[in-house]
Design a protein around this motif. Structure first.
Motif, PDB file in Angstrom:
ATOM      1  N   UNK A  79       9.532  -6.468 -77.733  1.00 28.46           N
ATOM      2  CA  UNK A  79      11.196  -7.251 -76.497  1.00 28.46           C
ATOM      3  C   UNK A  79      12.921  -7.193 -77.073  1.00 28.46           C
ATOM      4  N   UNK A  80      13.508  -6.490 -77.050  1.00 30.91           N
ATOM      5  CA  UNK A  80      14.979  -7.143 -78.118  1.00 30.91           C
ATOM      6  C   UNK A  80      15.796  -7.462 -77.069  1.00 30.91           C
ATOM      7  N   UNK A  81      16.266  -8.681 -77.050  1.00 29.55           N
ATOM      8  CA  UNK A  81      17.461  -8.666 -76.204  1.00 29.55           C
ATOM      9  C   UNK A  81      18.789  -9.279 -77.206  1.00 29.55           C
ATOM     10  N   UNK A  85      22.225 -17.103 -78.957  1.00 31.13           N
ATOM     11  CA  UNK A  85      21.028 -18.076 -79.836  1.00 31.13           C
ATOM     12  C   UNK A  85      19.323 -17.958 -79.764  1.00 31.13           C
ATOM     13  N   UNK A  86      19.113 -18.039 -80.289  1.00 33.35           N
ATOM     14  CA  UNK A  86      17.364 -17.688 -80.839  1.00 33.35           C
ATOM     15  C   UNK A  86      17.123 -18.750 -79.769  1.00 33.35           C
ATOM     16  N   UNK A 110      15.427 -13.197 -85.148  1.00 33.30           N
ATOM     17  CA  UNK A 110      16.474 -13.424 -85.017  1.00 33.30           C
ATOM     18  C   UNK A 110      16.356 -12.059 -85.752  1.00 33.30           C
ATOM     19  N   UNK A 111      17.090 -10.649 -85.495  1.00 31.22           N
ATOM     20  CA  UNK A 111      16.878 -10.010 -85.814  1.00 31.22           C
ATOM     21  C   UNK A 111      18.991  -9.023 -86.051  1.00 31.22           C
ATOM     22  N   UNK A 112      19.109  -9.154 -87.547  1.00 36.35           N
ATOM     23  CA  UNK A 112      20.569  -8.305 -87.438  1.00 36.35           C
ATOM     24  C   UNK A 112      20.205  -6.783 -87.918  1.00 36.35           C
ATOM     25  N   UNK A 113      20.694  -6.007 -86.776  1.00 36.44           N
ATOM     26  CA  UNK A 113      21.208  -4.390 -86.918  1.00 36.44           C
ATOM     27  C   UNK A 113      21.753  -4.140 -88.200  1.00 36.44           C
ATOM     28  N   UNK A 114      21.954  -3.873 -89.631  1.00 34.79           N
ATOM     29  CA  UNK A 114      23.065  -3.027 -89.790  1.00 34.79           C
ATOM     30  C   UNK A 114      23.688  -1.488 -89.680  1.00 34.79           C
TER      31      UNK A 114
END
Length: 132
Positions: A79-81, A85-86, A110-114
């Motif tokens: 699940x990506x929300x 904050x975490x 935490x996941x940063x989309x680039x």
């Protein structure tokens, strides 16, 4: 012999990719605690919760994760929300009926989309769309 570099500060990664999107999201990895029966017992409430998160603009994407051979499901999901904050993402995960019932345990990263792309095809005559 020099020790291999195992970690770098997030700020360094952001600086190195400063021209990219840098959209911060949170990935919730969820796994069954005691087999599939409790997962199926709470699946309807879980899916209703996901749909509400989607309607509220919180859910980015979600779905089951198949086994490596792509032939079965052992209850794992991703699940990506969107969250500030975490800790806020953890609260979202904790409120999921699947987790509240103890059917699944979760981990938030935490996941940063680039990079990447999303293509939507809209056929005006039929008013249908497709995510390609």
């Amino acid at each position: 012999m020099t020790e291999p570099l195992r970690s770098v500060p997030a700020a360094d990664v952001k600086q190195a990719s400063r021209e990219m999107l840098q959209k911060q999201l949170y990935a919730i990895f969820t796994s069954p605690v005691d087999g599939m029966a409790p997962v199926f017992e709470h699946l309807e409430a879980h899916l209703a919760y996901q749909v509400q998160l989607e309607a509220d603009g919180v859910l980015y994407s979600a779905g089951p994760m198949w086994t490596d051979d792509e032939q079965s499901w052992e209850g794992d999901g991703l699940v990506v929300v969107r969250a500030e904050t975490r800790e806020a993402a953890i609260r979202i995960a904790e409120a999921d009926p699947m987790h509240k019932a103890g059917a699944r345990a979760f981990r938030v990263r935490p996941w940063m989309i680039n990079e990447g792309s999303v293509t939507v095809r809209l056929d005006l005559s039929s008013q249908r769309f497709e995510i390609v």
